[in-house]
Design a protein around this motif. Structure first.
Motif, short mmCIF file in Angstrom:
data_model
loop_
_atom_site.label_atom_id
_atom_site.label_comp_id
_atom_site.label_asym_id
_atom_site.label_seq_id
_atom_site.Cartn_x
_atom_site.Cartn_y
_atom_site.Cartn_z
N THR A 4 -57.21 35.60 56.12
CA THR A 4 -58.24 36.42 56.77
C THR A 4 -57.67 37.54 57.63
N ILE A 5 -56.40 37.47 58.01
CA ILE A 5 -55.84 38.50 58.88
C ILE A 5 -54.73 39.32 58.23
N MET A 6 -54.34 39.01 57.00
CA MET A 6 -53.22 39.72 56.36
C MET A 6 -53.44 41.23 56.32
N ASP A 7 -54.59 41.68 55.84
CA ASP A 7 -54.84 43.11 55.73
C ASP A 7 -54.90 43.78 57.10
N GLU A 8 -55.49 43.09 58.08
CA GLU A 8 -55.57 43.64 59.43
C GLU A 8 -54.18 43.80 60.04
N MET A 9 -53.29 42.84 59.80
CA MET A 9 -51.92 42.95 60.32
C MET A 9 -51.19 44.12 59.67
N LEU A 10 -51.36 44.24 58.37
CA LEU A 10 -50.72 45.34 57.65
C LEU A 10 -51.17 46.68 58.22
N GLU A 11 -52.45 46.81 58.47
CA GLU A 11 -53.00 48.04 59.03
C GLU A 11 -52.49 48.29 60.45
N ALA A 12 -52.46 47.26 61.27
CA ALA A 12 -52.05 47.40 62.67
C ALA A 12 -50.56 47.69 62.83
N LEU A 13 -49.73 47.21 61.90
CA LEU A 13 -48.28 47.31 62.09
C LEU A 13 -47.60 48.32 61.17
#
Length: 145
Positions: A75-84
């Motif tokens: 659930t957070i993989m894409d959000e982490m990719l975007e944030a980092l």
């Protein structure tokens, strides 16, 4: 000093994007909070000369996410990719040269929960002046101008 600035920037990006998830640095050796939390680890920090006055500062981080029930890694993989993907390091924009989720496989063949790997490269210059001779222009006939 740049290592500290890089770690601070990474932590800031995670805390801004994931306000409800605690962040622990492996280097801090702090007690682990209840899940969910991120555990960051700087696994590589090196300086590679490019020329006499420029070098590349290279950093690699492993970021483990310890999930809580109802909020798995997926659930957070894409959000982490975007944030980092890009960070602001002391006013300098820094893009990741490599980001990926990695799932380690143990000796028994079982895959673990995995971790996020992010690698950043910042080109920097030194304050030294070049002492090399500057190229001179050749006159027609072979002499220097």
């Amino acid at each position: 000093m740049i290592v500290h600035e890089m770690q601070t920037s990474l932590k800031s990006a995670l805390q801004t994007k994931f306000k409800d998830i605690s962040l622990i640095s492996k280097e801090d050796a702090a007690p682990l909070p209840p899940a969910p939390y991120f555990l960051t680890e700087l696994t590589l920090a090196e300086f590679e000369p490019i020329s006499t006055s420029r070098y590349a500062a290279r950093f690699r981080f492993h970021i483990s996410y310890v999930p809580m029930e109802g909020k798995p890694v997926a659930t957070i993989m894409d959000e982490m990719l975007e944030a980092l993907t890009s960070l602001d390091v002391s006013g300098r924009p820094c893009r990741a040269s490599s980001v990926a989720w990695e799932r380690p496989t143990g000796n028994d063949g079982a895959t673990g929960e995995g971790y996020f790997r992010a690698e950043y490269v910042i080109q920097m210059t030194t304050d030294q002046e070049e002492n090399d001779m500057k190229m001179q222009t050749l006159k027609q006939g072979g002499g220097l101008k």
